[in-house]
Design a protein around this motif. Structure first.
Motif, PDB file in Angstrom:
ATOM      1  N   VAL A  24       0.844  -1.200   0.000  1.00 48.55           N
ATOM      2  CA  VAL A  24       0.000   0.000   0.000  1.00 48.55           C
ATOM      3  C   VAL A  24       0.878   1.248   0.000  1.00 48.55           C
ATOM      4  N   ASP A  25       1.927   1.260   0.827  1.00 51.87           N
ATOM      5  CA  ASP A  25       2.830   2.408   0.912  1.00 51.87           C
ATOM      6  C   ASP A  25       3.535   2.652  -0.420  1.00 51.87           C
ATOM      7  N   ASP A  26       3.904   1.565  -1.120  1.00 59.09           N
ATOM      8  CA  ASP A  26       4.589   1.683  -2.412  1.00 59.09           C
ATOM      9  C   ASP A  26       3.611   1.871  -3.573  1.00 59.09           C
ATOM     10  N   GLU A  27       2.316   1.990  -3.240  1.00 54.45           N
ATOM     11  CA  GLU A  27       1.242   2.141  -4.220  1.00 54.45           C
ATOM     12  C   GLU A  27       1.194   0.984  -5.208  1.00 54.45           C
ATOM     13  N   GLU A  28       1.539  -0.200  -4.740  1.00 52.92           N
ATOM     14  CA  GLU A  28       1.398  -1.439  -5.510  1.00 52.92           C
ATOM     15  C   GLU A  28       0.053  -2.053  -5.111  1.00 52.92           C
ATOM     16  N   PHE A  29      -1.016  -1.417  -5.565  1.00 51.44           N
ATOM     17  CA  PHE A  29      -2.361  -1.779  -5.117  1.00 51.44           C
ATOM     18  C   PHE A  29      -2.779  -3.176  -5.571  1.00 51.44           C
ATOM     19  N   SER A  30      -2.304  -3.612  -6.711  1.00 49.90           N
ATOM     20  CA  SER A  30      -2.629  -4.960  -7.195  1.00 49.90           C
ATOM     21  C   SER A  30      -2.035  -6.009  -6.253  1.00 49.90           C
ATOM     22  N   LYS A  31      -0.790  -5.787  -5.853  1.00 45.02           N
ATOM     23  CA  LYS A  31      -0.139  -6.721  -4.911  1.00 45.02           C
ATOM     24  C   LYS A  31      -0.870  -6.720  -3.572  1.00 45.02           C
ATOM     25  N   ALA A  32      -1.216  -5.533  -3.076  1.00 43.31           N
ATOM     26  CA  ALA A  32      -1.929  -5.428  -1.799  1.00 43.31           C
ATOM     27  C   ALA A  32      -3.290  -6.108  -1.891  1.00 43.31           C
ATOM     28  N   TYR A  33      -3.966  -5.945  -3.035  1.00 44.90           N
ATOM     29  CA  TYR A  33      -5.293  -6.549  -3.221  1.00 44.90           C
ATOM     30  C   TYR A  33      -5.200  -8.071  -3.180  1.00 44.90           C
ATOM     31  N   HIS A  34      -4.142  -8.641  -3.741  1.00 45.23           N
ATOM     32  CA  HIS A  34      -3.969 -10.106  -3.738  1.00 45.23           C
ATOM     33  C   HIS A  34      -3.615 -10.649  -2.355  1.00 45.23           C
ATOM     34  N   LEU A  35      -3.217  -9.773  -1.445  1.00 45.25           N
ATOM     35  CA  LEU A  35      -2.948 -10.182  -0.065  1.00 45.25           C
ATOM     36  C   LEU A  35      -4.206 -10.136   0.802  1.00 45.25           C
ATOM     37  N   LEU A  36      -5.331  -9.705   0.205  1.00 44.29           N
ATOM     38  CA  LEU A  36      -6.606  -9.677   0.929  1.00 44.29           C
ATOM     39  C   LEU A  36      -7.251 -11.063   0.929  1.00 44.29           C
ATOM     40  N   CYS A  37      -8.007 -11.342   1.976  1.00 46.75           N
ATOM     41  CA  CYS A  37      -8.735 -12.611   2.048  1.00 46.75           C
ATOM     42  C   CYS A  37      -9.884 -12.614   1.043  1.00 46.75           C
ATOM     43  N   ASP A  38     -10.423 -13.786   0.763  1.00 52.01           N
ATOM     44  CA  ASP A  38     -11.497 -13.930  -0.232  1.00 52.01           C
ATOM     45  C   ASP A  38     -12.717 -13.067   0.106  1.00 52.01           C
ATOM     46  N   ALA A  39     -13.102 -13.020   1.382  1.00 46.88           N
ATOM     47  CA  ALA A  39     -14.282 -12.243   1.781  1.00 46.88           C
ATOM     48  C   ALA A  39     -14.081 -10.760   1.492  1.00 46.88           C
ATOM     49  N   ALA A  40     -12.886 -10.242   1.738  1.00 47.62           N
ATOM     50  CA  ALA A  40     -12.614  -8.824   1.476  1.00 47.62           C
ATOM     51  C   ALA A  40     -12.596  -8.543  -0.019  1.00 47.62           C
ATOM     52  N   GLN A  41     -12.062  -9.473  -0.802  1.00 48.26           N
ATOM     53  CA  GLN A  41     -12.033  -9.286  -2.249  1.00 48.26           C
ATOM     54  C   GLN A  41     -13.443  -9.332  -2.841  1.00 48.26           C
ATOM     55  N   GLN A  42     -14.341 -10.095  -2.232  1.00 50.59           N
ATOM     56  CA  GLN A  42     -15.718 -10.167  -2.717  1.00 50.59           C
ATOM     57  C   GLN A  42     -16.497  -8.893  -2.390  1.00 50.59           C
ATOM     58  N   GLN A  43     -16.060  -8.161  -1.359  1.00 51.31           N
ATOM     59  CA  GLN A  43     -16.769  -6.944  -0.956  1.00 51.31           C
ATOM     60  C   GLN A  43     -16.451  -5.755  -1.848  1.00 51.31           C
ATOM     61  N   GLU A  44     -15.263  -5.746  -2.449  1.00 51.13           N
ATOM     62  CA  GLU A  44     -14.910  -4.623  -3.299  1.00 51.13           C
ATOM     63  C   GLU A  44     -14.007  -5.075  -4.445  1.00 51.13           C
ATOM     64  N   SER A  45     -14.124  -4.401  -5.560  1.00 51.99           N
ATOM     65  CA  SER A  45     -13.310  -4.706  -6.742  1.00 51.99           C
ATOM     66  C   SER A  45     -11.914  -4.116  -6.543  1.00 51.99           C
ATOM     67  N   PRO A  46     -10.962  -4.506  -7.380  1.00 48.95           N
ATOM     68  CA  PRO A  46      -9.627  -3.908  -7.273  1.00 48.95           C
ATOM     69  C   PRO A  46      -9.645  -2.381  -7.435  1.00 48.95           C
ATOM     70  N   ALA A  47     -10.493  -1.873  -8.313  1.00 51.84           N
ATOM     71  CA  ALA A  47     -10.565  -0.417  -8.512  1.00 51.84           C
ATOM     72  C   ALA A  47     -11.135   0.273  -7.272  1.00 51.84           C
ATOM     73  N   GLU A  48     -12.183  -0.302  -6.679  1.00 51.12           N
ATOM     74  CA  GLU A  48     -12.760   0.265  -5.449  1.00 51.12           C
ATOM     75  C   GLU A  48     -11.738   0.210  -4.312  1.00 51.12           C
ATOM     76  N   PHE A  49     -11.007  -0.896  -4.229  1.00 49.29           N
ATOM     77  CA  PHE A  49      -9.961  -1.045  -3.204  1.00 49.29           C
ATOM     78  C   PHE A  49      -8.921   0.054  -3.367  1.00 49.29           C
ATOM     79  N   GLN A  50      -8.463   0.273  -4.599  1.00 45.24           N
ATOM     80  CA  GLN A  50      -7.436   1.280  -4.849  1.00 45.24           C
ATOM     81  C   GLN A  50      -7.925   2.672  -4.468  1.00 45.24           C
ATOM     82  N   ARG A  51      -9.165   3.002  -4.800  1.00 42.62           N
ATOM     83  CA  ARG A  51      -9.718   4.325  -4.438  1.00 42.62           C
ATOM     84  C   ARG A  51      -9.780   4.487  -2.917  1.00 42.62           C
TER      85      ARG A  51
END
Length: 168
Positions: free
Chosen positions: A85-112
């Motif tokens: 997150v600090d390095d703004e590697e949002f795709s990498k951070a998103y893949h470190l989220l659990c399945d339930a968190a990924q189902q709650q928001e898309s990668p774009a919503e997560f990044q915003r």
């Protein structure tokens, strides 16, 4: 007179007693038998204590090493997430989220959402808390100078590793 063998010398030993004679002792000697029995019982008890105690010590060691491994894995995944997150590697951070968190928001919503949060300058991850949910405390210092105590909620993925579900 003696029957055919000649005279018996006066210093000759008496013949052994015949059938029905009383033995010189009532039971076989038992000297040292009680001591050997108690020594054997003591050795057996010592062996049981050593084997059971060794098993208990091994179990405690296994639990301690398992807890340390869990702490290390939690520190690693939370650290990788916050660094991404600090390095703004949002795709990498998103893949470190659990399945339930990924189902709650898309990668774009997560990044915003994450890019709108205050920037973290440094962090310290604590030990795993095994209450009703798997979590670790995270002490953060923001780039703006403030500090906060956060809690990272974790979950296990299908491969057995830990994933971040939320940090709040």
């Amino acid at each position: 007179m003696h029957q055919g063998f000649g005279p018996v010398p006066p210093d000759a030993p008496a013949p052994p007693p015949g059938p029905g004679a009383v033995p010189p002792f009532a039971a076989p000697p038992s000297e040292g038998r009680g001591m050997r029995m108690w020594l054997g019982i003591g050795v057996a008890a010592l062996a049981v204590v050593l084997f059971c105690g060794g098993g208990g010590a091994a179990l405690v060691g296994l639990l301690v090493s398992g807890a340390e491994a869990l702490n290390e894995q939690a520190r690693t995944v939370v650290g990788e997430y916050l660094d991404a997150v600090d390095d703004e590697e949002f795709s990498k951070a998103y893949h470190l989220l659990c399945d339930a968190a990924q189902q709650q928001e898309s990668p774009a919503e997560f990044q915003r959402r994450v890019s709108a949060e205050p920037e973290i300058a440094s962090f310290q991850v604590g030990d795993v808390s095994l209450t009703s949910e798997l979590s670790v405390p995270v002490d953060v210092t923001y780039a703006s100078g403030g500090q906060d105590n956060l809690r990272a909620l974790l979950d296990q993925d299908s491969a057995g590793g830990l994933k971040v579900c939320d940090i709040s």
